[in-house]
Design a protein around this motif. Structure first.
Motif, PDB file in Angstrom:
ATOM      1  N   LYS A 216       0.812  -1.212   0.000  1.00 21.49           N
ATOM      2  CA  LYS A 216       0.000   0.000   0.000  1.00 21.49           C
ATOM      3  C   LYS A 216       0.845   1.262   0.000  1.00 21.49           C
ATOM      4  O   LYS A 216       0.306   2.370  -0.117  1.00 21.49           O
ATOM      5  N   ALA A 217       2.153   1.112   0.126  1.00 21.94           N
ATOM      6  CA  ALA A 217       3.055   2.264   0.120  1.00 21.94           C
ATOM      7  C   ALA A 217       3.519   2.555  -1.297  1.00 21.94           C
ATOM      8  O   ALA A 217       4.715   2.676  -1.590  1.00 21.94           O
ATOM      9  N   VAL A 218       2.574   2.631  -2.204  1.00 25.42           N
ATOM     10  CA  VAL A 218       2.855   2.886  -3.619  1.00 25.42           C
ATOM     11  C   VAL A 218       1.921   3.987  -4.107  1.00 25.42           C
ATOM     12  O   VAL A 218       0.891   4.261  -3.501  1.00 25.42           O
ATOM     13  N   GLY A 219       2.317   4.619  -5.211  1.00 24.57           N
ATOM     14  CA  GLY A 219       1.481   5.659  -5.780  1.00 24.57           C
ATOM     15  C   GLY A 219       1.970   7.040  -5.394  1.00 24.57           C
ATOM     16  O   GLY A 219       3.060   7.215  -4.842  1.00 24.57           O
ATOM     17  N   PRO A 220       1.189   8.068  -5.676  1.00 25.48           N
ATOM     18  CA  PRO A 220       1.604   9.450  -5.422  1.00 25.48           C
ATOM     19  C   PRO A 220       1.995   9.677  -3.969  1.00 25.48           C
ATOM     20  O   PRO A 220       1.322   9.244  -3.042  1.00 25.48           O
ATOM     21  N   GLY A 221       3.128  10.360  -3.792  1.00 23.78           N
ATOM     22  CA  GLY A 221       3.586  10.694  -2.448  1.00 23.78           C
ATOM     23  C   GLY A 221       4.446   9.653  -1.779  1.00 23.78           C
ATOM     24  O   GLY A 221       4.952   9.887  -0.687  1.00 23.78           O
ATOM     25  N   PHE A 222       4.632   8.482  -2.427  1.00 23.21           N
ATOM     26  CA  PHE A 222       5.494   7.441  -1.871  1.00 23.21           C
ATOM     27  C   PHE A 222       6.747   7.299  -2.729  1.00 23.21           C
ATOM     28  O   PHE A 222       6.706   7.533  -3.948  1.00 23.21           O
ATOM     29  N   PRO A 223       7.872   6.898  -2.133  1.00 17.88           N
ATOM     30  CA  PRO A 223       9.061   6.625  -2.936  1.00 17.88           C
ATOM     31  C   PRO A 223       8.754   5.582  -4.013  1.00 17.88           C
ATOM     32  O   PRO A 223       8.008   4.627  -3.773  1.00 17.88           O
ATOM     33  N   GLN A 224       9.334   5.783  -5.166  1.00 18.21           N
ATOM     34  CA  GLN A 224       9.094   4.913  -6.318  1.00 18.21           C
ATOM     35  C   GLN A 224      10.338   4.089  -6.589  1.00 18.21           C
ATOM     36  O   GLN A 224      11.459   4.596  -6.530  1.00 18.21           O
ATOM     37  N   GLY A 225      10.170   2.798  -6.851  1.00 15.04           N
ATOM     38  CA  GLY A 225      11.305   1.926  -7.093  1.00 15.04           C
ATOM     39  C   GLY A 225      11.840   2.051  -8.506  1.00 15.04           C
ATOM     40  O   GLY A 225      11.102   2.345  -9.451  1.00 15.04           O
ATOM     41  N   TYR A 226      13.159   1.789  -8.647  1.00 20.16           N
ATOM     42  CA  TYR A 226      13.810   1.877  -9.947  1.00 20.16           C
ATOM     43  C   TYR A 226      14.672   0.642 -10.173  1.00 20.16           C
ATOM     44  O   TYR A 226      15.120  -0.017  -9.230  1.00 20.16           O
ATOM     45  N   LEU A 227      14.925   0.349 -11.457  1.00 14.33           N
ATOM     46  CA  LEU A 227      15.781  -0.768 -11.834  1.00 14.33           C
ATOM     47  C   LEU A 227      16.801  -0.303 -12.851  1.00 14.33           C
ATOM     48  O   LEU A 227      16.710   0.790 -13.412  1.00 14.33           O
ATOM     49  N   ARG A 228      17.750  -1.165 -13.113  1.00 14.58           N
ATOM     50  CA  ARG A 228      18.760  -0.903 -14.142  1.00 14.58           C
ATOM     51  C   ARG A 228      19.265  -2.236 -14.659  1.00 14.58           C
ATOM     52  O   ARG A 228      19.598  -3.127 -13.866  1.00 14.58           O
ATOM     53  N   HIS A 229      19.312  -2.409 -15.964  1.00 17.49           N
ATOM     54  CA  HIS A 229      19.854  -3.621 -16.566  1.00 17.49           C
ATOM     55  C   HIS A 229      21.318  -3.373 -16.893  1.00 17.49           C
ATOM     56  O   HIS A 229      21.639  -2.544 -17.762  1.00 17.49           O
ATOM     57  N   ALA A 230      22.210  -4.085 -16.196  1.00 19.08           N
ATOM     58  CA  ALA A 230      23.653  -3.900 -16.369  1.00 19.08           C
ATOM     59  C   ALA A 230      23.986  -2.424 -16.182  1.00 19.08           C
ATOM     60  O   ALA A 230      23.693  -1.846 -15.144  1.00 19.08           O
ATOM     61  N   LEU A 231      24.571  -1.772 -17.182  1.00 18.23           N
ATOM     62  CA  LEU A 231      24.921  -0.359 -17.087  1.00 18.23           C
ATOM     63  C   LEU A 231      23.997   0.492 -17.947  1.00 18.23           C
ATOM     64  O   LEU A 231      24.326   1.625 -18.306  1.00 18.23           O
ATOM     65  N   GLY A 232      22.823  -0.072 -18.253  1.00 21.39           N
ATOM     66  CA  GLY A 232      21.857   0.634 -19.080  1.00 21.39           C
ATOM     67  C   GLY A 232      21.170   1.756 -18.326  1.00 21.39           C
ATOM     68  O   GLY A 232      21.536   2.097 -17.200  1.00 21.39           O
ATOM     69  N   PRO A 233      20.156   2.344 -18.935  1.00 17.89           N
ATOM     70  CA  PRO A 233      19.460   3.467 -18.301  1.00 17.89           C
ATOM     71  C   PRO A 233      18.715   3.043 -17.047  1.00 17.89           C
ATOM     72  O   PRO A 233      18.274   1.905 -16.913  1.00 17.89           O
ATOM     73  N   VAL A 234      18.578   3.962 -16.114  1.00 15.35           N
ATOM     74  CA  VAL A 234      17.789   3.732 -14.894  1.00 15.35           C
ATOM     75  C   VAL A 234      16.320   3.911 -15.268  1.00 15.35           C
ATOM     76  O   VAL A 234      15.928   4.921 -15.835  1.00 15.35           O
ATOM     77  N   ARG A 235      15.526   2.906 -14.954  1.00 17.95           N
ATOM     78  CA  ARG A 235      14.124   2.905 -15.352  1.00 17.95           C
ATOM     79  C   ARG A 235      13.218   2.727 -14.132  1.00 17.95           C
ATOM     80  O   ARG A 235      13.620   2.127 -13.137  1.00 17.95           O
TER      81      ARG A 235
END
Length: 466
Positions: A216-235
């Motif tokens: 439930k700690a998702v959506g507006p106002g909550f920290p958003q998770g990010y990923l990265r494949h190898a040294l590719g862009p942060v998504r």
């Protein structure tokens, strides 16, 4: 879900506790620079930290981008998903019920939850100490295929806790999120309350902690998770479907709130002192060997100081929580990315500021032929799928392989690839980590593979390290 960095317990002389004093301006500037450099080096969008010295929180601060469209500075009160750091709270719930005489840690599992493999011999203590033999349902450092669909604790139990045991209970140590799902179900069965409700009443409200279900700690106002494949862009990362962390890692809270729990630990408040001691006592195997793990926490010595430690990994989030009980110090680092070594790097740098200590390393050589082969394939963008399990094949989409190729190919052949750390068994797979060295940078490869020389690869992740 990120296993703890366990350290072998050795004899040591406890240092004198640090004085309860605020950080100096110079110390704060050093920490600010450390975090800023780490975020810049790794591409991790944000970090939120809490520093305890002398039994008091002396710094709570957040840095960077916590979510898309953020306006204004980072907010240290926002709850990050702490994942497996939650395990010590599940363990505390069990301990409180035991202290009330409602169960015993030496009760067998089938007394409360029927149908589990080995449930007539596995004890609750073994669930909490990762010595049950139950197969881990999430050894991967990515969202596997089933995690796109909602699940329940019973759903996890039906698929993984009814599989054959990986070993006889008590004979080995193997990190098992599955064991904690069963433990959470026992809390609910005995208390008659949802696990989080029990913890809110007995722990969080009493400490003034704002704790949420991470689903439930998702959506507006909550920290958003990010990923990265190898040294590719942060998504931006896609969260797992609801229900996957539960008692093994369901909590979200700010580092400054988690620090309140750390302070209670070092001061032996909230819980009876005997329960804190029980949680911090390493459990022994049937052979008599120490696991270096208590009930929901890793126990060890780092540079002559006793530590109580656990890390956490949720989808798009990493957390490090280290308590130095005799020093009345603690460090909490949470980031909204599940790549790179930012939490460990920041935690070590802060430790060097508040309790200076030498850096230690523990490399361990191993056979590297297939790792080198697969790394070269990813650089070329031609991955042999016969080497992969179903879940690894699901992870390595054409877009993922393209990110690996475009980011790794320009680096050319590495000067060295070597194994670091120990080989471990987890979730039925063999886990190894490797360092990839180039003249100007260093990468990390984290692998899981089926046992045996020809075992297929379950995970092959590349990320930057210092």
């Amino acid at each position: 879900m990120r296993y703890p960095h366990l350290l072998a317990a050795i004899a040591f002389i406890a240092p004198a506790p640090l004085l309860a004093q605020a950080l100096t301006p110079a110390e704060t500037r050093t920490i600010d620079a450390l975090v800023a450099k780490t975020l810049a080096d790794t591409g991790v969008p944000s970090a939120s930290i809490a520093v305890v010295r002398g039994g008091k929180t002396v710094l709570a601060k957040a840095y960077g981008k916590q979510f898309e469209g953020q306006k204004g500075p980072a907010d240290p009160t926002l709850p990050y998903q702490i994942a497996s750091v939650s395990k010590q709270f599940t363990a505390a719930a069990i301990q409180l019920l035991a202290d009330e005489g409602k169960l015993s840690l030496d009760d067998t599992v089938n007394k409360y939850i029927p149908g589990i493999t080995g449930g007539d011999t596995i004890t609750i203590r073994q669930l909490l100490s990762h010595t049950s033999g139950l197969r881990d349902y999430w050894p991967q450092d990515y969202s596997f295929k089933a995690m796109a669909t909602p699940t329940t604790p019973q759903g996890i139990v039906d698929r993984w806790a009814k599989a054959p045991l990986d070993f006889a209970p008590g004979t080995q140590w193997q990190y098992s999120n599955t064991g904690y799902v069963v433990a959470g179900m026992i809390v609910e069965k005995v208390s008659g309350q949802p696990l989080l409700d029990f913890l809110q009443a007995h722990v969080f409200r009493r400490l003034g902690i704002r704790a949420l279900d991470q689903d439930k700690a998702v959506g507006p106002g909550f920290p958003q998770g990010y990923l990265r494949h190898a040294l590719g862009p942060v998504r931006v990362e896609t969260p797992a479907a609801p229900g996957w962390l539960y008692a093994a890692g369901e909590l979200a809270m700010s580092p400054q709130d988690l620090a309140k729990w750390d302070i209670a630990r070092m001061n032996r408040t909230l819980l009876p002192a005997k329960l804190w001691a029980e949680q911090e006592t390493p459990v022994n195997l049937t052979s008599g060997a120490s696991t270096g793990y208590g009930l929901g926490v890793g126990i060890g010595v780092k540079d002559g100081r006793r530590i109580v430690e656990h890390s956490g990994e949720a989808v798009g989030f990493l957390t490090e929580n280290i308590v130095y009980p005799e020093d009345k110090a603690a460090i909490v680092v949470a980031v909204n990315a599940w790549f790179a070594d930012a939490p460990g790097r920041i935690a070590k740098g802060i430790a060097d500021v508040i309790l200076p200590q030498p850096q230690a390393s523990n490399p361990d050589a191993a056979a590297l032929d297939r790792t080198k082969q697969v790394y070269a394939q990813l650089q070329a963008g031609r991955l042999d799928r016969a080497l992969l399990t179903e879940d690894a094949a699901y992870y390595f989409t054409p877009a993922t392989i393209a990110d690996y190729r475009t980011s790794l190919s320009p680096l050319g052949a590495p000067s060295k690839i070597e194994q670091v750390g120990q080989t471990r068994l987890r979730g039925g797979f063999v886990n190894r980590s490797y360092r990839v060295s180039y003249p100007t940078r260093t990468l990390r490869i984290s692998t899981y593979a089926e046992p045996g020389a020809q075992g297929r690869i379950e995970q092959f992740l590349v990320s930057p390290v210092e």
